[in-house]
Design a protein around this motif. Structure first.
Motif, short mmCIF file in Angstrom:
data_model
loop_
_atom_site.label_atom_id
_atom_site.label_comp_id
_atom_site.label_asym_id
_atom_site.label_seq_id
_atom_site.Cartn_x
_atom_site.Cartn_y
_atom_site.Cartn_z
N GLY A 1 -12.24 -14.95 -9.91
CA GLY A 1 -11.70 -14.30 -8.85
C GLY A 1 -11.93 -12.68 -8.86
N SER A 2 -12.16 -12.15 -7.92
CA SER A 2 -12.26 -10.68 -7.93
C SER A 2 -11.50 -10.24 -6.58
N CYS A 3 -11.43 -8.75 -6.57
CA CYS A 3 -10.71 -8.24 -5.63
C CYS A 3 -11.68 -7.31 -4.75
N PHE A 4 -12.65 -8.09 -4.39
CA PHE A 4 -13.83 -7.47 -3.58
C PHE A 4 -13.63 -7.65 -2.16
N PHE A 5 -13.45 -8.88 -1.56
CA PHE A 5 -13.17 -9.10 -0.42
C PHE A 5 -14.33 -8.48 0.61
N ASN A 6 -15.62 -8.45 0.41
CA ASN A 6 -16.55 -7.75 1.14
C ASN A 6 -16.24 -6.31 1.06
N ASN A 7 -15.83 -5.68 0.11
CA ASN A 7 -15.51 -4.31 -0.09
C ASN A 7 -14.44 -3.83 0.84
N ALA A 8 -13.31 -4.63 1.20
CA ALA A 8 -12.20 -4.51 2.15
C ALA A 8 -10.97 -4.20 0.89
N ALA A 9 -11.08 -4.33 -0.23
CA ALA A 9 -10.01 -4.26 -0.96
C ALA A 9 -10.35 -3.49 -2.23
N MET A 10 -9.39 -3.06 -2.98
CA MET A 10 -9.45 -2.17 -4.08
C MET A 10 -8.26 -2.50 -5.07
N ILE A 11 -8.67 -2.09 -6.40
CA ILE A 11 -7.39 -2.35 -7.53
C ILE A 11 -6.59 -0.99 -7.61
N THR A 12 -5.35 -1.40 -7.64
CA THR A 12 -4.46 -0.46 -8.02
C THR A 12 -3.70 -0.59 -9.12
N GLN A 13 -3.10 0.64 -9.81
CA GLN A 13 -2.22 0.35 -10.82
C GLN A 13 -0.71 0.77 -10.64
N VAL A 14 -0.69 0.97 -9.11
CA VAL A 14 0.66 1.13 -8.69
C VAL A 14 1.22 0.24 -7.89
N ASP A 15 2.26 -0.51 -8.33
CA ASP A 15 2.95 -1.69 -7.82
C ASP A 15 3.23 -1.30 -6.46
N PRO A 16 2.51 -2.22 -5.19
CA PRO A 16 2.76 -1.98 -4.07
C PRO A 16 4.23 -2.76 -3.59
N SER A 17 4.85 -3.67 -4.25
CA SER A 17 6.00 -3.89 -3.81
C SER A 17 6.92 -3.10 -3.12
N TYR A 18 7.79 -3.51 -2.18
CA TYR A 18 8.59 -2.76 -1.37
C TYR A 18 9.84 -3.69 -1.16
N ASN A 19 10.89 -3.08 -0.84
CA ASN A 19 12.25 -3.58 -0.56
C ASN A 19 12.16 -5.05 -1.15
N SER A 20 12.39 -6.18 -0.40
CA SER A 20 12.27 -7.40 -0.88
C SER A 20 10.99 -7.96 -1.13
N CYS A 21 10.00 -7.47 -0.88
CA CYS A 21 8.67 -8.03 -0.88
C CYS A 21 8.21 -7.60 -2.34
N HIS A 22 7.89 -8.62 -3.03
CA HIS A 22 7.49 -8.37 -4.47
C HIS A 22 6.02 -9.01 -4.40
N TYR A 23 5.30 -8.12 -4.65
CA TYR A 23 3.75 -8.45 -4.94
C TYR A 23 3.45 -8.83 -6.43
N GLY A 24 3.28 -10.04 -6.64
CA GLY A 24 3.01 -10.88 -7.94
C GLY A 24 2.23 -10.10 -8.68
N TYR A 25 2.30 -10.19 -10.16
CA TYR A 25 1.60 -9.90 -11.23
C TYR A 25 1.52 -10.87 -12.28
N MET A 26 0.13 -11.21 -12.63
CA MET A 26 0.08 -12.18 -13.87
C MET A 26 -0.90 -11.35 -14.90
N PRO A 27 -0.28 -11.45 -16.04
CA PRO A 27 -1.02 -10.74 -17.01
C PRO A 27 -2.34 -11.57 -17.18
#
Length: 118
Positions: free
Chosen positions: A92-118
């Motif tokens: 699986g990729s982070c392409f989504f028809n060129n609608a997405a991008m990779i970041t190395q900054v955790d986008p989590s905020y408040n109680s909304c945690h964006y998961g990360y799997m090594p």
């Protein structure tokens, strides 16, 4: 000696900015919506991610922890990342028809945690 203190401080500050988050030597990466992508394109990709893509979009449903801010961009970012983390080791990729991008900054905020799997 007065010149050494600012140089040490500058060096430490520079290291702080260039040091990336890593787990077991791997850079942490999240997949988020590209801010330049129009909402209608993000919505199509979001619908796919939460449907056929198999992302768990339960946390972006109304009254759930990641529902607010209630924007297509924010919901797409959560769904894209959930898909990416779930399937990146299976091709699986982070392409989504060129609608997405990779970041190395955790986008989590408040109680909304964006998961990360090594």
């Amino acid at each position: 000696m007065s010149i050494a203190i600012p140089r040490v401080f500058l060096a430490l500050l520079l290291l702080m900015f260039i040091t990336k988050n890593s787990v077991n030597g791997q850079l942490e990466e999240w997949c988020v919506a590209d801010e330049q992508t129009p909402d209608n394109e993000l919505q199509v990709a979001l619908d796919w991610a939460c449907g056929k893509g198999g992302a768990d979009c339960s946390r972006i449903q109304k009254d759930k922890v990641c529902y607010y801010p209630n924007t297509v961009k924010d919901h797409a970012s959560y769904a894209f990342n959930n898909y990416f983390q779930k399937y990146k080791k299976k091709g699986g990729s982070c392409f989504f028809n060129n609608a997405a991008m990779i970041t190395q900054v955790d986008p989590s905020y408040n109680s909304c945690h964006y998961g990360y799997m090594p």
